[in-house]
Design an enzyme around this catalytic site. Structure first.
Site, short mmCIF file in Angstrom:
data_model
loop_
_atom_site.label_atom_id
_atom_site.label_comp_id
_atom_site.label_asym_id
_atom_site.label_seq_id
_atom_site.Cartn_x
_atom_site.Cartn_y
_atom_site.Cartn_z
N HIS A 17 -11.00 -2.61 42.33
CA HIS A 17 -11.70 -1.11 42.84
C HIS A 17 -12.36 -1.34 44.06
O HIS A 17 -12.66 -0.60 44.87
CB HIS A 17 -12.42 -0.75 41.73
CG HIS A 17 -11.75 -0.12 40.49
ND1 HIS A 17 -11.69 1.03 40.08
CD2 HIS A 17 -10.91 -1.01 39.53
CE1 HIS A 17 -10.97 1.33 39.18
NE2 HIS A 17 -10.36 0.23 38.55
N ASP A 122 -16.47 5.86 42.16
CA ASP A 122 -15.21 5.43 41.71
C ASP A 122 -14.76 6.39 40.61
O ASP A 122 -15.50 7.08 40.09
CB ASP A 122 -15.60 4.08 41.02
CG ASP A 122 -14.32 3.55 40.46
OD1 ASP A 122 -13.57 2.78 41.42
OD2 ASP A 122 -13.87 3.71 39.43
#
Length: 487
Positions: A17, A122
């Protein structure tokens, strides 16, 4: 005249990520001199952060001056004996005070500082929308998976909230699902395993609800790859603008192993071995940062590699202790889980490794096929370098990715689409065993020279690069997002 604007990026903890988030941040500041970005770094309490730390240090010394990094404190919270979904929720919630404090300091730093223009969070950090609201700024999202998965989440949230459908019951359907995200009927067994548990289903339905609160969604994909899935998003009612901006990849591999480290030595050894192989002759097996198998499955893979007749590079990882939420590790001695004499018999045609510098391996001309867990970053990397995939999904949305690659896009061959379970399945729930025969069939189909799949992958590789150039679809999409920031 534009006034300088600052975005606060908040990736989820975890190297996959983090890397794609930082890469899209670098792309943004390279496109507009008025943009400044601060990346807030959360460190995982359950996994090693060595790779994350090394990556951040390399970026600090090489990236643009208009990107800065702030390491957030580690929260004083006990995360032991907790499921993956519960961990994600508690972990992000525990960071709210630290995010609030860091952004307050940014906003009050100097009178000449760029204006705070918004958060870019995110896909797992939706609770931080609350903090952005406190500062009176919009929230944007960077969705690190694909448009197909994003559409699936909106679809499941819609049928749950508007038609009272129990998401976990979908796995018991005897007929295939008709989903707007996909052209072809979708097998219930290929639904993301995380959505087939009550806790996981509730978590992801809530994520999708909160995605609707954002002002825009950046997705790590490109229009030429997921044209149908992107078009289908319009069928989910009021959702924010979607900006396909991929492929977002870290193409420079010099910093994936810190100089002088064990990983650097391992990487040198791997690349030197590949240098000695013929072009497109090696099948590469690698199953992601959390991918590992029990001993029975390891032996089936080993038998398949011997029978296949192909040269191989196999990233073999040791599972974490049962019941412990942790990353796999390298075996001290892999011979202990392999068939007797396997390493000796295959010494001239294969190499068994632990950690793999995946991007550098896929970029090597000797690699002709990739047996993959079908994590989205891995798919994008493989397409970028024109390496066909044989699908072996293991957890999360990987089953869906495998179905999309095989049945929707014709860009992969099938070893399995429905293999695996959730990351925290018990041993009894993960008894599916793929036979050596099934694996051999997939490897031979994967490595067939001149196949239609190989030709389609090569074409998509070319598209993935041109879409980022001036005039390409992702280039234009990112430009529209930047325009939104300065409205």
């Amino acid at each position: 005249m534009k006034k300088p604007a600052e975005l606060v990026f908040i990736p989820f903890a975890g190297i996959s990520h983090l890397v794609s988030t930082v890469e899209v941040a670098k792309l943004l500041v390279s496109r507009d001199d008025h943009l400044f970005i601060t990346v807030l770094i959360m460190k995982s309490p359950l996994h090693s952060n060595l790779e994350t730390d090394a990556y951040i240090e390399s970026i600090k010394t090489s990236s643009q001056k208009r990107i800065k990094f702030i390491n957030l404190p580690k929260p004083n919270v006990d995360f032991t004996n907790i499921t993956v979904n519960a961990f994600r929720k508690a972990f992000i919630e525990s960071h709210k005070p630290y995010v609030r404090e860091a952004v307050t300091e940014l906003a009050e730093s100097t009178e000449s500082a760029p204006r705070l223009a918004g958060f870019v969070i995110d896909m797992f950090c939706t609770t931080l929308i609350d903090v952005a609201n406190e500062f009176g700024v919009p929230t944007y999202m960077f969705f690190t998976s694909n448009a197909g998965f994003l559409g699936l989440l909106f679809h499941l949230q819609t049928i749950h909230d508007e038609h009272d459908v129990e998401i976990t019951e979908l796995k018991n359907l005897e007929t295939e699902l008709v989903l707007p995200t996909f052209v072809n009927p979708f097998p219930p067994g290929a639904l993301p395993s995380v959505l087939m548990e009550k806790e996981g289903a509730a978590t992801f339905v809530n994520y999708a609800r909160r995605y609707r609160e954002t002002k825009g969604i950046l997705v790590n994909t490109f229009s030429e790859l997921e044209s149908h899935a992107l078009r289908s998003l319009s069928s989910y009612g009021e959702i924010p603008p979607v900006y396909p901006v991929g492929s977002i990849l870290k193409l420079k591999t010099e910093d994936d192993a810190p100089e002088g480290s064990d990983q650097a030595r391992q990487k040198t050894d791997i690349i030197e071995w590949l240098d000695g192989q013929l072009p497109s002759s090696v099948v590469f097996l690698c199953f992601g940062s959390m991918g590992s198998f029990d001993e029975d499955q390891v032996k089936e893979i080993a038998c398949a590699l011997e029978q296949s007749g192909h040269r191989f590079l196999w990233s073999l990882r040791c599972p974490p202790p049962k019941g412990k939420l942790a990353d796999p590790s390298d075996y001290t001695d892999p011979a202990g889980v392999l068939p007797d004499g396997f390493l000796e018999r295959t010494a001239r045609i294969g190499k068994v490794i632990g950690w793999a510098p995946q991007m550098a391996v896929l970029a090597h001309p000797a690699v002709g096929g990739f047996v993959s867990h079908c994590g989205w970053n891995s798919i994008l990397e493989s397409l970028w370098f024109g390496v066909p995939i044989a699908t072996w999904p293991m957890y999360s949305e990987q089953q869906m990715n495998a179905f999309q690659m095989v049945n929707e896009l014709g860009l992969a061959v099938k070893i399995s689409v429905e293999y695996g379970g959730s990351v925290n399945s018990t041993a009894e729930e993960k008894q599916m065993l793929l036979s050596a025969e099934e694996i051999v069939r997939g490897i031979r189909e994967l490595m067939e020279p001149g196949s239609d799949i190989r030709k389609r992958v090569k074409h998509m590789s070319e598209m993935s690069k041109t879409t980022l150039l001036d005039g390409g679809s992702s280039y234009s999409s990112l430009g529209r997002f930047i325009d939104q920031i300065f409205l």
